[in-house]
Design an enzyme around this catalytic site. Sequence first.
Site, PDB file in Angstrom:
ATOM      1  CG  ASP A  10      13.004   9.640   8.193  1.00 29.93           C
ATOM      2  OD1 ASP A  10      13.922   9.187   7.490  1.00 29.93           O
ATOM      3  OD2 ASP A  10      13.097   9.779   9.425  1.00 29.93           O
ATOM      4  CE1 TYR A  27      17.869   6.754  11.815  1.00 32.09           C
ATOM      5  CE2 TYR A  27      17.434   8.288  13.606  1.00 32.09           C
ATOM      6  CZ  TYR A  27      17.607   8.034  12.261  1.00 32.09           C
ATOM      7  OH  TYR A  27      17.494   9.067  11.362  1.00 32.09           O
ATOM      8  CG  HIS A  38      15.410  11.896   3.370  1.00 32.53           C
ATOM      9  ND1 HIS A  38      14.702  10.723   3.275  1.00 32.53           N
ATOM     10  CD2 HIS A  38      15.330  12.287   4.678  1.00 32.53           C
ATOM     11  CE1 HIS A  38      14.221  10.395   4.465  1.00 32.53           C
ATOM     12  NE2 HIS A  38      14.582  11.330   5.324  1.00 32.53           N
TER      13      HIS A  38
END
Length: 292
Positions: free
Chosen positions: A106, A215, A271
């Site tokens: 990630d 983010y 994920h």
Amino acid sequence: MPYQLDSGFTHNMIDLDDVRLHYVRGGSGPTVVLLHGWGSTWYMWRRVMASLAENYTVIVPDLRGIGDSGMPQKPLTGYDKVTVAGDIHQLVERLGLGPVHIIGHDHGAAVAYAYSATYRDEVRSLVFCEMALMGVAGDKGIEYFMDQREELRLWHLSFHAANHVAEMLIHGKEREYLRWFYRMQIVNVDAIDDEDIDVYARSYAGPGGLRLEYYRAFYQDGIDNKRLAQQKLTIPVLAVGGANSIRDLCVSSMEAVADDVEGVVVPECGHWLPEERPEAFLENVTAFLQRV
């Protein structure tokens, strides 16, 4: 039963130039660095660390501002992946380790790429898991997932990037939000149980613990990745995706920035690869490390 750290590993803290990092260390041999992503801490690697430590020195940090890193004051800035890679590089230097095999999941995969592209002579190989790079992979990069025009993709990417709004709405419900977040992207639902969620919630519910700046740094990451990609990586790269998640988009990202790329898609996996399918993860990664 609460998780017990393997006796071959220790918890450690280290003060770097502008951040304090927590890391777990075990094993001996060539160095492998494991980097988690958002929604996780070092703890996500708990099922693969001991096996890797049979042949490698394994370093497993909490990234800047996450878990026990940055305590008691979480840094407010520095969440672009080049800066976070600098933290990890300084950690490796202070420990007198390297060159390293670097493995990321990630956001940790994006950090691992930034590390590999910035400190090229100090990296043996890169394993890039469950991520697509911003800025360099065209319609197969992060931008693909942030595009909501045609179908519901990963809407949380845009939600988390909205300054302060996500924190306002998640505050006080961090555990519930994380539980939903894990379930949204998982196939093996037993891989992250209630006790595991408690571990993560303690980190992300703390003051400044959400660290959604990871983010908000995506657009700076895109600028940095375009610059770094002007010279492709020459080290061996393994790109690993879950069949029920990013699939082969990891490979697309890496082929845009590296010459020697091998791709694997793990079946029946979402994920959370090292937690959902640790055996498959170890099988592919250890074989790759042995080849390089």
